[in-house]
Design an enzyme around this catalytic site. Structure first.
Site, short mmCIF file in Angstrom:
data_model
loop_
_atom_site.label_atom_id
_atom_site.label_comp_id
_atom_site.label_asym_id
_atom_site.label_seq_id
_atom_site.Cartn_x
_atom_site.Cartn_y
_atom_site.Cartn_z
N GLY A 49 0.85 -1.18 0.00
CA GLY A 49 0.00 0.00 0.00
C GLY A 49 0.88 1.22 0.00
N GLU A 50 0.68 2.12 0.92
CA GLU A 50 1.49 3.33 1.04
C GLU A 50 1.96 3.43 2.48
OE1 GLU A 50 3.57 6.58 0.76
OE2 GLU A 50 1.86 6.68 2.12
N SER A 51 3.26 3.29 2.69
CA SER A 51 3.77 3.10 4.04
C SER A 51 3.49 4.28 4.96
CB SER A 51 5.27 2.79 4.02
OG SER A 51 6.01 3.88 3.48
N CYS A 81 6.07 -5.32 0.32
CA CYS A 81 6.27 -3.97 -0.20
C CYS A 81 6.21 -2.93 0.93
CB CYS A 81 5.28 -3.67 -1.32
SG CYS A 81 5.76 -2.27 -2.36
N ARG A 110 13.07 3.37 0.34
CA ARG A 110 11.71 3.55 -0.14
C ARG A 110 11.72 3.95 -1.62
NH1 ARG A 110 8.21 8.06 0.37
NH2 ARG A 110 6.02 7.52 0.70
N ILE A 141 5.97 -3.16 -7.68
CA ILE A 141 5.18 -1.96 -7.95
C ILE A 141 5.66 -0.86 -7.00
CG2 ILE A 141 2.87 -0.96 -8.09
CD1 ILE A 141 1.80 -3.85 -8.31
N ARG A 142 6.42 0.09 -7.53
CA ARG A 142 7.00 1.16 -6.69
C ARG A 142 7.62 0.58 -5.43
NH1 ARG A 142 2.11 3.40 -7.64
NH2 ARG A 142 1.57 3.75 -5.47
N HIS A 181 4.98 -8.19 -4.56
CA HIS A 181 3.57 -8.37 -4.18
C HIS A 181 3.07 -9.76 -4.55
CE1 HIS A 181 2.30 -4.11 -3.32
NE2 HIS A 181 3.37 -3.85 -4.05
N GLU A 183 0.58 -11.25 -3.37
CA GLU A 183 -0.88 -11.27 -3.24
C GLU A 183 -1.59 -10.93 -4.55
OE1 GLU A 183 0.28 -7.01 -2.35
OE2 GLU A 183 1.09 -9.01 -1.96
#
Length: 228
Positions: A49-51, A81, A110, A141-142, A181, A183
């Site tokens: 997600g976004e840490s 991630c 990051r 992904i990023r 990822h 998942e």
């Protein structure tokens, strides 16, 4: 065979995808959004997600200290991630006020592989995964990568990028993290590996047996780490 109860931190990120993969891997999977629910699981997944958002929401919902306590007590945790960043003791290129849960003696960078347009897939040899099915097809992904590992950290996989090998999967005791990822794929070997680790940890059933209340599962707000 005992069925472990594995929670997925459900404040932001790839929650539904992890719940599905854990269920297919043989766990009882449930979302965790309240502090009391942290005590009702044998293990936990910290999703992609976004840490910085996950960090902020764990504090808003009063989850930070219960999570840190369970991690310190040896609860198995897997982070993918952004989840890897949340488990890291040290973060490079993070926001000035960014905090992590810690536990893994690693330094992560990051957004190391770039932004959304730089997302990619590649085949990896991941230590500990069954060889049936061939190399693991990993989706980045990023994603972060691991720049330094402590003496107690086992490197499970690396990826070549711009002429250098970078660590993208690690394990330290009951803590596992990947830059990629699993998942979002149909290959559930990483989740099965973690569920087996939970069984081997011997903590199944040590939590209260009350049935947790149903909570809404957020959708995916971000596919990976960092800003669009």
């Amino acid at each position: 065979m005992v069925t472990p109860r594995v929670g997925v931190l459900a404040v932001q990120g790839d929650v539904r995808e992890h719940l599905r993969a854990l269920t297919l891997a043989g766990a009882e999977a449930l979302p965790v959004r309240r502090a009391e629910e942290v005590e009702r699981v044998d293990a936990l997944v910290l999703p992609g997600g976004e840490s910085t958002t996950i960090d902020r929401l764990t504090r808003v919902f009063g989850l930070r200290e219960p999570l840190r306590r369970r991690i310190a007590q040896g609860m198995p945790v897997y982070g993918s991630c952004a989840g890897m960043i949340m488990l890291a003791d040290r973060v490079l290129d993070g926001h000035p006020d960014q905090q992590t849960l810690g536990g893994l003696d690693i330094t992560v960078r990051r957004n190391a592989f770039g932004r959304q347009v730089d997302s990619f897939e590649c085949d990896l040899d991941v230590t500990g995964l069954p060889q049936e099915g061939g190399p693991y097809r990993a989706v980045f992904i990023r994603a972060p990568w691991v720049e330094q590992v402590g003496p107690g950290v086992e490197v499970l996989a690396t990826v070549a990028f711009h002429g250098a090998d970078h660590v993208v999967a690690v394990r330290q005791g009951n803590l596992v993290a990947t830059s990629f990822h699993p998942e979002v794929t149909d290959d559930h070997r990483v989740h099965a590996f973690f569920v087996d680790l939970v069984r081997q940890a011997g903590s199944i059933g040590s939590r209260p047996e009350e049935t947790p209340q149903a909570v809404p599962v957020p959708g995916r707000h971000d596919d990976g780490e960092g800003q669009r």
